[in-house]
Design a protein around this motif. Structure first.
Motif, PDB file in Angstrom:
ATOM      1  N   GLY A   1     104.199 -58.301  23.661  1.00 27.87           N
ATOM      2  CA  GLY A   1     102.850 -58.794  23.417  1.00 27.87           C
ATOM      3  C   GLY A   1     102.150 -58.133  22.257  1.00 27.87           C
ATOM      4  O   GLY A   1     102.774 -57.545  21.361  1.00 27.87           O
ATOM      5  N   LYS A   2     100.800 -58.227  22.296  1.00 25.23           N
ATOM      6  CA  LYS A   2      99.972 -57.675  21.235  1.00 25.23           C
ATOM      7  C   LYS A   2      99.036 -56.585  21.728  1.00 25.23           C
ATOM      8  O   LYS A   2      98.167 -56.107  20.975  1.00 25.23           O
ATOM      9  CB  LYS A   2      99.149 -58.765  20.548  1.00 25.23           C
ATOM     10  CG  LYS A   2      98.258 -59.593  21.469  1.00 25.23           C
ATOM     11  CD  LYS A   2      98.948 -60.827  21.975  1.00 25.23           C
ATOM     12  CE  LYS A   2      98.029 -61.721  22.785  1.00 25.23           C
ATOM     13  NZ  LYS A   2      98.734 -62.926  23.259  1.00 25.23           N
ATOM     14  N   GLN A   3      99.198 -56.171  22.967  1.00 25.98           N
ATOM     15  CA  GLN A   3      98.302 -55.163  23.543  1.00 25.98           C
ATOM     16  C   GLN A   3      98.818 -53.753  23.257  1.00 25.98           C
ATOM     17  O   GLN A   3      99.021 -52.941  24.153  1.00 25.98           O
ATOM     18  CB  GLN A   3      98.138 -55.399  25.047  1.00 25.98           C
ATOM     19  CG  GLN A   3      97.419 -56.681  25.400  1.00 25.98           C
ATOM     20  CD  GLN A   3      98.329 -57.901  25.455  1.00 25.98           C
ATOM     21  OE1 GLN A   3      99.536 -57.794  25.262  1.00 25.98           O
ATOM     22  NE2 GLN A   3      97.764 -59.063  25.732  1.00 25.98           N
ATOM     23  N   ASN A   4      99.099 -53.492  21.990  1.00 25.44           N
ATOM     24  CA  ASN A   4      99.551 -52.158  21.580  1.00 25.44           C
ATOM     25  C   ASN A   4      99.098 -51.896  20.157  1.00 25.44           C
ATOM     26  O   ASN A   4      98.585 -52.787  19.482  1.00 25.44           O
ATOM     27  CB  ASN A   4     101.074 -52.025  21.738  1.00 25.44           C
ATOM     28  CG  ASN A   4     101.848 -52.910  20.779  1.00 25.44           C
ATOM     29  OD1 ASN A   4     102.018 -52.588  19.602  1.00 25.44           O
ATOM     30  ND2 ASN A   4     102.330 -54.051  21.274  1.00 25.44           N
ATOM     31  N   MET A   5      99.292 -50.661  19.689  1.00 26.91           N
ATOM     32  CA  MET A   5      98.748 -50.226  18.413  1.00 26.91           C
ATOM     33  C   MET A   5      99.775 -50.189  17.286  1.00 26.91           C
ATOM     34  O   MET A   5      99.497 -49.660  16.201  1.00 26.91           O
ATOM     35  CB  MET A   5      98.121 -48.833  18.564  1.00 26.91           C
ATOM     36  CG  MET A   5      96.950 -48.759  19.544  1.00 26.91           C
ATOM     37  SD  MET A   5      95.431 -49.542  18.941  1.00 26.91           S
ATOM     38  CE  MET A   5      95.475 -51.098  19.848  1.00 26.91           C
ATOM     39  N   TYR A   6     100.969 -50.732  17.505  1.00 16.03           N
ATOM     40  CA  TYR A   6     101.966 -50.770  16.442  1.00 16.03           C
ATOM     41  C   TYR A   6     101.672 -51.915  15.474  1.00 16.03           C
ATOM     42  O   TYR A   6     101.048 -52.924  15.833  1.00 16.03           O
ATOM     43  CB  TYR A   6     103.367 -50.902  17.032  1.00 16.03           C
ATOM     44  CG  TYR A   6     103.849 -49.644  17.721  1.00 16.03           C
ATOM     45  CD1 TYR A   6     104.330 -48.566  16.984  1.00 16.03           C
ATOM     46  CD2 TYR A   6     103.800 -49.526  19.111  1.00 16.03           C
ATOM     47  CE1 TYR A   6     104.761 -47.400  17.601  1.00 16.03           C
ATOM     48  CE2 TYR A   6     104.235 -48.366  19.742  1.00 16.03           C
ATOM     49  CZ  TYR A   6     104.716 -47.303  18.981  1.00 16.03           C
ATOM     50  OH  TYR A   6     105.132 -46.145  19.598  1.00 16.03           O
ATOM     51  N   ASP A   7     102.152 -51.762  14.241  1.00 10.93           N
ATOM     52  CA  ASP A   7     101.822 -52.729  13.194  1.00 10.93           C
ATOM     53  C   ASP A   7     102.189 -54.177  13.529  1.00 10.93           C
ATOM     54  O   ASP A   7     101.414 -55.082  13.222  1.00 10.93           O
ATOM     55  CB  ASP A   7     102.474 -52.316  11.876  1.00 10.93           C
ATOM     56  CG  ASP A   7     101.532 -51.469  11.021  1.00 10.93           C
ATOM     57  OD1 ASP A   7     100.565 -50.908  11.574  1.00 10.93           O
ATOM     58  OD2 ASP A   7     101.767 -51.377   9.798  1.00 10.93           O
ATOM     59  N   PRO A   8     103.356 -54.468  14.108  1.00  8.56           N
ATOM     60  CA  PRO A   8     103.662 -55.877  14.381  1.00  8.56           C
ATOM     61  C   PRO A   8     102.625 -56.565  15.264  1.00  8.56           C
ATOM     62  O   PRO A   8     102.419 -57.772  15.149  1.00  8.56           O
ATOM     63  CB  PRO A   8     105.023 -55.806  15.080  1.00  8.56           C
ATOM     64  CG  PRO A   8     105.650 -54.565  14.538  1.00  8.56           C
ATOM     65  CD  PRO A   8     104.512 -53.587  14.411  1.00  8.56           C
ATOM     66  N   ALA A   9     101.956 -55.802  16.132  1.00  5.96           N
ATOM     67  CA  ALA A   9     100.925 -56.362  17.006  1.00  5.96           C
ATOM     68  C   ALA A   9      99.565 -56.409  16.325  1.00  5.96           C
ATOM     69  O   ALA A   9      98.759 -57.306  16.594  1.00  5.96           O
ATOM     70  CB  ALA A   9     100.821 -55.546  18.291  1.00  5.96           C
ATOM     71  N   MET A  10      99.278 -55.468  15.438  1.00  6.75           N
ATOM     72  CA  MET A  10      97.937 -55.343  14.869  1.00  6.75           C
ATOM     73  C   MET A  10      97.769 -56.021  13.518  1.00  6.75           C
ATOM     74  O   MET A  10      96.656 -56.384  13.127  1.00  6.75           O
ATOM     75  CB  MET A  10      97.558 -53.869  14.729  1.00  6.75           C
ATOM     76  CG  MET A  10      97.480 -53.129  16.049  1.00  6.75           C
ATOM     77  SD  MET A  10      96.636 -51.551  15.890  1.00  6.75           S
ATOM     78  CE  MET A  10      94.951 -52.073  15.600  1.00  6.75           C
ATOM     79  N   ARG A  11      98.859 -56.216  12.790  1.00  4.83           N
ATOM     80  CA  ARG A  11      98.783 -56.789  11.448  1.00  4.83           C
ATOM     81  C   ARG A  11      99.114 -58.276  11.464  1.00  4.83           C
ATOM     82  O   ARG A  11      99.991 -58.732  12.184  1.00  4.83           O
ATOM     83  CB  ARG A  11      99.754 -56.091  10.502  1.00  4.83           C
ATOM     84  CG  ARG A  11      99.239 -54.809   9.906  1.00  4.83           C
ATOM     85  CD  ARG A  11     100.319 -54.074   9.147  1.00  4.83           C
ATOM     86  NE  ARG A  11     100.797 -54.779   7.971  1.00  4.83           N
ATOM     87  CZ  ARG A  11     101.885 -54.424   7.291  1.00  4.83           C
ATOM     88  NH1 ARG A  11     102.613 -53.389   7.674  1.00  4.83           N
ATOM     89  NH2 ARG A  11     102.249 -55.112   6.224  1.00  4.83           N
ATOM     90  N   ALA A  12      98.404 -59.018  10.637  1.00  6.30           N
ATOM     91  CA  ALA A  12      98.622 -60.461  10.516  1.00  6.30           C
ATOM     92  C   ALA A  12      98.621 -60.840   9.036  1.00  6.30           C
ATOM     93  O   ALA A  12      98.154 -60.074   8.185  1.00  6.30           O
ATOM     94  CB  ALA A  12      97.528 -61.220  11.263  1.00  6.30           C
ATOM     95  N   PRO A  13      99.110 -62.024   8.717  1.00 10.13           N
ATOM     96  CA  PRO A  13      99.010 -62.477   7.320  1.00 10.13           C
ATOM     97  C   PRO A  13      97.541 -62.661   6.925  1.00 10.13           C
ATOM     98  O   PRO A  13      96.695 -62.961   7.770  1.00 10.13           O
ATOM     99  CB  PRO A  13      99.730 -63.839   7.335  1.00 10.13           C
ATOM    100  CG  PRO A  13     100.487 -63.901   8.615  1.00 10.13           C
ATOM    101  CD  PRO A  13      99.763 -63.020   9.581  1.00 10.13           C
ATOM    102  N   PHE A  14      97.260 -62.497   5.649  1.00 15.54           N
ATOM    103  CA  PHE A  14      95.921 -62.757   5.128  1.00 15.54           C
ATOM    104  C   PHE A  14      96.102 -63.208   3.683  1.00 15.54           C
ATOM    105  O   PHE A  14      96.500 -62.427   2.819  1.00 15.54           O
ATOM    106  CB  PHE A  14      95.048 -61.508   5.207  1.00 15.54           C
ATOM    107  CG  PHE A  14      93.574 -61.764   4.989  1.00 15.54           C
ATOM    108  CD1 PHE A  14      92.701 -61.792   6.066  1.00 15.54           C
ATOM    109  CD2 PHE A  14      93.060 -61.982   3.709  1.00 15.54           C
ATOM    110  CE1 PHE A  14      91.333 -62.019   5.878  1.00 15.54           C
ATOM    111  CE2 PHE A  14      91.703 -62.207   3.514  1.00 15.54           C
ATOM    112  CZ  PHE A  14      90.838 -62.227   4.602  1.00 15.54           C
ATOM    113  N   ILE A  15      95.829 -64.476   3.432  1.00 10.27           N
ATOM    114  CA  ILE A  15      96.053 -65.075   2.115  1.00 10.27           C
ATOM    115  C   ILE A  15      94.763 -65.730   1.643  1.00 10.27           C
ATOM    116  O   ILE A  15      94.080 -66.414   2.410  1.00 10.27           O
ATOM    117  CB  ILE A  15      97.178 -66.133   2.163  1.00 10.27           C
ATOM    118  CG1 ILE A  15      98.496 -65.505   2.656  1.00 10.27           C
ATOM    119  CG2 ILE A  15      97.383 -66.783   0.801  1.00 10.27           C
ATOM    120  CD1 ILE A  15      99.592 -66.516   2.938  1.00 10.27           C
ATOM    121  N   VAL A  16      94.420 -65.513   0.376  1.00 10.35           N
ATOM    122  CA  VAL A  16      93.272 -66.164  -0.243  1.00 10.35           C
ATOM    123  C   VAL A  16      93.777 -66.990  -1.427  1.00 10.35           C
ATOM    124  O   VAL A  16      94.461 -66.474  -2.312  1.00 10.35           O
ATOM    125  CB  VAL A  16      92.225 -65.141  -0.714  1.00 10.35           C
ATOM    126  CG1 VAL A  16      91.073 -65.851  -1.441  1.00 10.35           C
ATOM    127  CG2 VAL A  16      91.688 -64.339   0.470  1.00 10.35           C
TER     128      VAL A  16
END
Length: 482
Positions: A322-337
């Motif tokens: 899941g995403k209930q943790n502090m590692y990068d795969p859970a906390m980071r998402a794409p961001f494109i402008v």
């Protein structure tokens, strides 16, 4: 001198682009549960995302965009409250209700006040705030996740279990197929129709288009599953069968984590990643339809696109799902402008928050964000006015986890377990080498711990200290997670 001239030129080009039309259109596209590693153009995973690749190659990618975390298992709810109020995590929930009361304006209301037609369709899931009241118009507003059936959990145990069990293309399982048409396709249909309607309008638009994909149940038409045979799927380098600090006081064993059997197997992770990738590729195809409709509307040259996701997803990293943790795969998402004056292929590594999308859109629209907006526009990073937005990145999950990222160093704290983990993310981006017990880094550990506690105070964190682990009972919401 040459570098300064280039920065000045870039600033002028972007300023001219913003001034070229009185009000640029803004299209915000938001996915659900999409990790930063799932854009094919980045080469981090073997995944097909031609339309997101196009946005990345023609626009600017912010490689380290973070969500702050959550006060409950439904991390997406906290993320979206932060996004629409503009407030950091511990104040966003209350201020979402203030927007409903009319004592402050939400993102869409600020855009409306600036003369924009505002439109929203897809996943909303902001507690205490109604999308229908916040936007001028809405399509189908999805309150939360598609319904997951019992057969979608704890799978697959082995190959025989997979053959006999739940399939992502089976419409009888409901979920994304509820209503007969996949929800990603419904969202694209509505968005295309709105863009066709706006072709003859001179009034600028702000569109908030929120996919439920690739959240579970990770469903897609069979032809998309077939694009990812299991021999194409690789398990993450930091895969382990079980995470040692999972359970009460650490990473919770809630709904998300129960989708895949314990202990984790490479086969189960490969199947779940196969379905995850297929869901993303199917969503990407719908984004392609939206981009085409934008072109055909004649509005593309005066439209900015911001693409992101509410957070990432582990799905095998560190033995987590899941995403209930502090590692990068859970906390980071794409961001494109993507937009007028943005240099194609730009990559910016300076850490930002996903919710900076709000302040960015406000600046594009020609307004200065109100004082109560905590997040920052990324335009200064694009045009050379700034080389960073934040000195540190903060993360939290209810009363069990805290995180601080500063420079090359990341500290994860488990206050209830009286345990910390220290990573040099520049040398160890997969977060595999915990240096907390290494005497060589004792001073770094001390500094990061002090910085985290200082930041907790700045963030109005309800946990008063890492030592006490105090946390108001009112914030300890029992959630199955979404």
């Amino acid at each position: 001198m040459k570098n300064k001239s280039l920065i000045l030129l870039g600033s002028l080009l972007m300023a001219n682009a913003l001034m070229a039309a009185e009000k640029p259109n803004i299209l915000f596209i938001f996915s659900d549960d999409q990790s930063f590693e799932t854009i094919g153009a980045y080469g981090l995973t073997d995944i097909d995302t031609p339309n997101l690749d196009r946005l990345a190659t023609e626009g600017a990618s912010f490689t380290h965009a973070y969500n702050m975390g959550a006060w409950a298992g439904a991390v997406c709810m906290a993320s979206r409250a932060c996004l629409n109020t503009g407030n950091f995590v511990w104040n966003a929930n209350e201020n979402a209700r203030e927007c409903t009361k009319g004592t402050r304006k939400s993102w869409s209301q600020l855009m409306s006040a600036q003369g924009y037609d505002t439109y929203m369709s897809g996943k909303w899931h902001v507690g205490g705030m109604s999308a229908k009241k916040m936007f001028d118009r809405t399509g189908k507003v999805r309150g939360g996740m598609p319904k997951q059936v019992p057969a979608g959990y704890n799978r697959p145990k082995d190959e025989a279990d997979y053959e006999a069990g739940w399939k992502p293309w089976d419409k009888a399982q409901g979920g994304f197929w509820e209503g007969g048409t996949h929800w990603s396709e419904v969202l694209a249909d509505e968005t295309v129709a709105y863009l066709e309607e706006k072709a003859d309008s001179d009034k600028p638009f702000f569109m908030y288009v929120a996919f439920n994909a690739p959240h579970d149940p990770r469903q897609a038409p069979k032809e998309y599953i077939d694009r990812y045979p299991l021999d194409r799927i690789k398990v993450p380098e930091n895969f382990i069968p079980s995470y040692p600090d999972q359970g009460e006081g650490g990473v919770p064993v809630i709904r998300d984590e129960k989708l895949v059997p314990f202990p984790r197997t490479e086969f189960a992770i490969k199947v779940n990643r196969q379905e995850y990738y297929a869901s993303i590729t199917h969503m990407d195809a719908q984004i392609g339809r939206i981009l085409q409709a934008l072109e055909e509307s004649g509005k593309a040259d005066n439209t900015w696109i911001i693409f992101s996701s509410d957070h990432g997803l582990s799905l095998g990293h560190h033995g987590l799902v899941g995403k209930q943790n502090m590692y990068d795969p859970a906390m980071r998402a794409p961001f494109i402008v993507w937009g007028p004056g943005v240099k194609g292929g730009t990559r910016i590594d300076a850490p930002i928050y996903i919710q900076d999308a709000m302040a960015t859109a406000l600046e594009i629209s020609g307004q200065t964000p109100p004082d109560y907006v905590d997040y920052k526009s990324v335009l200064p990073l694009l045009d050379g006015r700034a080389d960073k937005s934040y000195d540190k990145i903060y993360g939290a999950y209810i009363d069990t986890q805290r995180m601080i990222l500063s420079g090359d160093w990341k500290l994860i704290a488990y206050p209830q377990l009286k345990k910390v983990k220290l990573f040099n993310v520049a040398k160890d981006p997969m977060e595999m080498n915990n240096l907390a017990g290494n005497p060589e880094y004792s001073e770094t550990l001390k500094q990061l711990t002090a910085l985290l506690e200082e930041t907790m105070d700045e963030m109005d964190d309800p946990m008063t200290s890492l030592e006490k682990g105090d946390f108001p009972q009112s914030m300890k919401k029992k959630s199955k997670g979404h």
